[in-house]
Scaffold this active site. Structure first.
Site, mmCIF file in Angstrom:
data_model
loop_
_atom_site.group_PDB
_atom_site.id
_atom_site.type_symbol
_atom_site.label_atom_id
_atom_site.label_comp_id
_atom_site.label_asym_id
_atom_site.label_seq_id
_atom_site.Cartn_x
_atom_site.Cartn_y
_atom_site.Cartn_z
ATOM 1 N N LYS A 79 -14.917 -44.753 -32.833
ATOM 2 C CA LYS A 79 -15.476 -44.757 -31.471
ATOM 3 C C LYS A 79 -16.466 -43.606 -31.297
ATOM 4 O O LYS A 79 -16.441 -42.636 -32.075
ATOM 5 C CB LYS A 79 -14.341 -44.637 -30.462
ATOM 6 C CG LYS A 79 -13.532 -43.348 -30.619
ATOM 7 C CD LYS A 79 -12.227 -43.396 -29.840
ATOM 8 C CE LYS A 79 -11.454 -42.099 -30.028
ATOM 9 N NZ LYS A 79 -10.102 -42.181 -29.420
ATOM 10 N N TYR A 123 -31.310 -15.779 -20.175
ATOM 11 C CA TYR A 123 -31.090 -16.016 -18.742
ATOM 12 C C TYR A 123 -29.949 -15.155 -18.228
ATOM 13 O O TYR A 123 -28.888 -15.062 -18.851
ATOM 14 C CB TYR A 123 -30.727 -17.481 -18.487
ATOM 15 C CG TYR A 123 -31.891 -18.434 -18.570
ATOM 16 C CD1 TYR A 123 -32.921 -18.369 -17.641
ATOM 17 C CD2 TYR A 123 -31.938 -19.398 -19.558
ATOM 18 C CE1 TYR A 123 -33.991 -19.256 -17.705
ATOM 19 C CE2 TYR A 123 -32.989 -20.292 -19.634
ATOM 20 C CZ TYR A 123 -34.018 -20.216 -18.702
ATOM 21 O OH TYR A 123 -35.057 -21.089 -18.782
HETATM 22 C C1 PLP Z 1 -9.225 -41.726 -30.311
HETATM 23 C C2 PLP Z 1 -7.962 -42.443 -30.575
HETATM 24 C C3 PLP Z 1 -7.365 -42.392 -31.848
HETATM 25 C C4 PLP Z 1 -7.825 -41.417 -32.918
HETATM 26 O O1 PLP Z 1 -7.286 -40.161 -32.577
HETATM 27 P P1 PLP Z 1 -7.543 -38.830 -33.445
HETATM 28 O O2 PLP Z 1 -6.768 -37.806 -32.711
HETATM 29 O O3 PLP Z 1 -8.995 -38.569 -33.406
HETATM 30 O O4 PLP Z 1 -7.038 -39.096 -34.809
HETATM 31 C C5 PLP Z 1 -6.275 -43.202 -32.090
HETATM 32 N N1 PLP Z 1 -5.767 -44.003 -31.112
HETATM 33 C C6 PLP Z 1 -6.293 -44.059 -29.872
HETATM 34 C C7 PLP Z 1 -5.697 -44.947 -28.859
HETATM 35 C C8 PLP Z 1 -7.403 -43.269 -29.557
HETATM 36 O O5 PLP Z 1 -7.904 -43.298 -28.324
#
Ligand code: PLP
Length: 372
Positions: free
Chosen positions: A40, A261
């Site tokens: 993702k 800044y």
């Molecule tokens: C993002 C996600 C993962 C992966 O998690 P990591 O901590 O990056 O290994 C697995 N399951 C779900 C439902 C997620 O949202």
């Protein structure tokens, strides 16, 4: 390639060989479960197309994304036996697109289940899906009461081929947290109600909680990309993202000069400042103001002053001017100054550092297929 790199302020090198190494390491921790991958958010900012391709070569067949749009974008690059799983489920009214594009939804609510079941009945064939239970995050998935509704009325799920049931751990990187076992026990109870379905619980950190948490399919993300999966332990994974920013100019300043800044840093003595062409518009978080560190020819240079939109400033007083020519690339993130080190300094987690990595960086992918 080189010429284009020089037009940009920074170079992001992504080591696909390290992604392969990390995948194998996680897979080898799993006894009988399959190892999927969370890709993702563009594989946590590192490039979902490239990452998914090498993971497929390593044997990964289950790819998890958040949105349908992400799955559709990945589909043409992956062979047909790769499962593309959309964790948010179907947006209302988009169910048919899952069939069209060969993607599988995670069904998170009774409404999503009803819509998927209705589609199956219209098509007069069983449609695959994953059903998610909420075991303690209160974020997505069916509550135990809603699971009961399914139990009492099997019609609700009619036409759905529930390939997996899944849940997600809230505290897995903290191995001593009692939440882990509580969620495990809830999940075991709920999954027993779906004896024909396989089960998936573990993210990266969940894999390292041990075999009980593995079930049939794991879903690591962060660990594939080098983020430490267990708080406070040596990280067994390899760094994947290497970021170098370019020196634009250097200047000498007298004692008492404010930098950046807000003049939040002032030189104590005559100092040399190098300006680097990376800023918060590139995901170099403003919370790194006066806190980050860069490395130049192996020497550490503290970041001083506030992070600007397009630049950061380093105190390079102790570094030989020959190492500071304009155009020189300095290390901002590497195997020694890791994504977790940067995250700690920025008061956040490695996940946010990676997913913030900027669109302006020149990206280079390196890969060489090693023969185990
Ligand atoms: C993002 C996600 C993962 C992966 O998690 P990591 O901590 O990056 O290994 C697995 N399951 C779900 C439902 C997620 O949202």
């Amino acid at each position: 390639m080189q010429q284009i790199a020089e037009r940009t302020g920074a170079v992001l090198r992504i080591d696909l060989q390290a992604v392969r190494f990390n995948y194998r390491l996680l897979r080898d921790r799993l006894s009988s479960a399959l190892c999927g991958a969370a890709v993702k958010a563009d594989a946590y900012g590192l490039g979902a197309g490239e990452v998914a391709r090498v993971l497929y070569e390593e044997g990964c067949r289950h790819f998890f994304v958040a949105h349908l749009e992400e799955a559709i974008a990945l589909r043409p690059g992956l062979p047909i036996d790769a499962h593309l799983i959309v964790m948010h489920g179907s947006p209302v009214g988009c169910e048919a697109e899952f069939i069209e594009h060969g993607c599988m939804p995670v069904l998170n609510s009774l409404a999503q289940i009803q819509d998927w079941s209705a589609l199956a009945r219209r098509h007069e064939k069983a449609l695959p899906a994953i059903v998610q239970f909420d075991t303690g995050m209160a974020r997505m998935g069916l509550s135990p009461q809603e699971v009961q509704v399914l139990q009492n009325d099997p019609e609700v799920c009619r036409g759905i081929d529930v390939q997996y049931v899944m849940s997600h751990l809230a505290c897995a990187e903290d191995q001593a947290n009692p939440m882990n076992r509580q969620q495990l026990e809830k999940f075991q109870t709920l999954r027993a109600l779906f004896p024909l379905s396989k089960a998936s619980l573990a993210n990266s950190s969940g894999i390292l909680l041990g075999e009980e948490f593995h079930f049939d399919l794991a879903r690591p993300g962060a660990a594939l990309y080098g983020v430490a999966p267990v708080a406070g332990q040596k990280n067994p994974l390899r760094a994947v993202a290497y970021l170098q920013g370019r020196i634009i100019q250097t200047r000498e300043i007298p004692a008492g000069t404010g930098v950046g800044y807000g003049s939040t840093w002032r030189s104590q003595e005559t100092s040399r400042i190098a300006t680097i062409a990376v800023g918060y518009a590139d995901g170099w978080l403003r919370s790194l103001s006066n806190r980050g560190v860069a490395h130049i020819g192996g020497y550490a240079a503290p970041m001083v002053g506030n992070v600007s939109m397009d630049t950061i400033t380093l105190d390079v007083t102790k570094i030989a001017p020959t190492l500071l020519q304009p155009g020189t690339l300095v290390d901002l993130m590497s195997a020694t100054n890791t994504v977790d080190d940067v995250a700690n300094k920025a008061n956040t987690i490695g996940y946010e550092i990676l997913t913030s990595l900027g669109a302006r960086y020149h990206r280079e992918y390196s890969d060489q297929i090693s023969t185990e």
